[in-house]
Design a protein around this motif. Sequence first.
Motif, PDB file in Angstrom:
ATOM      1  N   ALA A 197      52.985  19.868 -26.221  1.00  0.00           N
ATOM      2  CA  ALA A 197      52.631  19.495 -24.994  1.00  0.00           C
ATOM      3  C   ALA A 197      52.117  21.078 -24.186  1.00  0.00           C
ATOM      4  CB  ALA A 197      54.288  19.261 -24.044  1.00  0.00           C
ATOM      5  N   VAL A 205      56.302  13.858 -17.788  1.00  0.00           N
ATOM      6  CA  VAL A 205      54.702  13.999 -17.499  1.00  0.00           C
ATOM      7  C   VAL A 205      54.499  14.381 -16.918  1.00  0.00           C
ATOM      8  CG1 VAL A 205      52.097  13.560 -18.007  1.00  0.00           C
ATOM      9  CG2 VAL A 205      54.275  13.523 -20.142  1.00  0.00           C
ATOM     10  N   ILE A 248      50.887   6.476 -19.684  1.00  0.00           N
ATOM     11  CA  ILE A 248      51.838   6.995 -21.073  1.00  0.00           C
ATOM     12  C   ILE A 248      52.428   6.803 -22.276  1.00  0.00           C
ATOM     13  CG2 ILE A 248      52.997   9.236 -21.198  1.00  0.00           C
ATOM     14  CD1 ILE A 248      52.453   9.887 -17.776  1.00  0.00           C
ATOM     15  N   THR A 285      59.368  18.655 -22.814  1.00  0.00           N
ATOM     16  CA  THR A 285      58.385  17.467 -23.350  1.00  0.00           C
ATOM     17  C   THR A 285      58.357  17.678 -24.574  1.00  0.00           C
ATOM     18  OG1 THR A 285      57.319  17.287 -21.348  1.00  0.00           O
ATOM     19  CG2 THR A 285      56.283  16.347 -23.356  1.00  0.00           C
ATOM     20  N   PHE A 302      46.658  16.722 -18.905  1.00  0.00           N
ATOM     21  CA  PHE A 302      48.534  16.782 -20.553  1.00  0.00           C
ATOM     22  C   PHE A 302      47.159  16.430 -21.312  1.00  0.00           C
ATOM     23  CE2 PHE A 302      51.425  14.679 -21.823  1.00  0.00           C
ATOM     24  CZ  PHE A 302      52.121  16.063 -22.724  1.00  0.00           C
TER      25      PHE A 302
END
Length: 414
Positions: free
Chosen positions: A180, A53, A40, A206, A108
């Motif tokens: 996000a 996440v 990430i 986030t 995501f």
Amino acid sequence: MRVPDGVRKSVNVLLCLAAVVAIGWSGREIWQVWDGRRQIDEACAGLVPAGRVLALSPAGGTITHRVADEGVIEIDGGLDAGSAQDCEIFSTEAGEKDGEERGSRWFFTGAVGVLPAGRPLIADGPLTELVDSYGGPTHPDQPLGGDIAGWVTESDVVVQLPCAEGRLDGRVGKALWARASLQNPGRRFTVDGQVSAHDRDILAETAVITANNLAGRLGCADRLPDAPENVPALPEGPVPAARAEGTCAWYGKAGFARRAGFPDQVVESRTDDRLWDQRCGLVLGASRASALYRAEGSEHHVSRPERLARWFVSLHTYAGENARNLLLTSTDLREDPEPATPGRAGRSTEDPIWWASSVCDGKPQIHTMTISLGYDSIMTSRMEQVFRAYVDDVTNRRHCTDLVFPESSTFRAD
């Protein structure tokens, strides 16, 4: 009672084996978390909080990221004024939805950008759909709240942060944004068509942390406060106009819905004057649309609206940088979209779209009204009063000045 030596040794061996297995299992879990964070951070330039996440419902198993020219954020030399970038994260947990798919699936997206945007914003067109045409749930976007300029949708959260002094490659931006998103989360990770309360709170946190991290990279002075806890679910719409209490409250109070032919339902959000784009949608329910068609459809040579809420009026207010770079749609693909310019007002030459302008808190505002095709042929001459009531509500609430409204002659059926 004395345990025989042979039994004691067997038990000890089993305990040792169990400990080895446990250590191996925990070691694998620790490695997966560490590698997930690394994936990430690598994809999102360290802007997106990896721990948040990994706390999302679809984030179990092995985490990977897209490796391509797109799908990875590059701040140094990649993000300049007017551009946007995103990072795309995959997991094996998301890839096992419904017990049918195997392998990793994109679940995501973290996205960032700087305003003014490189591409113009396009206003609603007369073929826009304000509700699910096939009877599924419609959840109007809602403000995030918590003294943050932000939106919550069915699957993502987006926030904005002023940054007049920030610099990218020597050029000055005026604001930044971060988003996000749960990418096509699927039924396994949603509740009644939107993400769960758990995931909604994490997406909000986030987005805020990502925006603040980007602000730090760009040298912005401001930071967003912590994201609110327990972000409420989106209400389902449309609702009867008499129950309007947000961005369409003015419509219910004025009694327009009691008049024949006018929309009897609304699709609205809570009001929040920090937002850069806010809508009030007015739609005709099936019975109201059918009655209007029977009464006036033949006279105006329009087709029956075959799908739910196909006749509508969409009212928008765009603020700040969005108002400075707004285009009106054109259903004639041979024609270029027309700009809606602050300080002026008018009507699209191609479509049933009107726009007014004002100045609120020193920022330009563009107010638009779009009427769906077919419905405009019947109702255009009656919609000036609706548009004026909407603009008056917004400008009075926001204490705006310098209002410019279209001429009455523009409200005529073509």
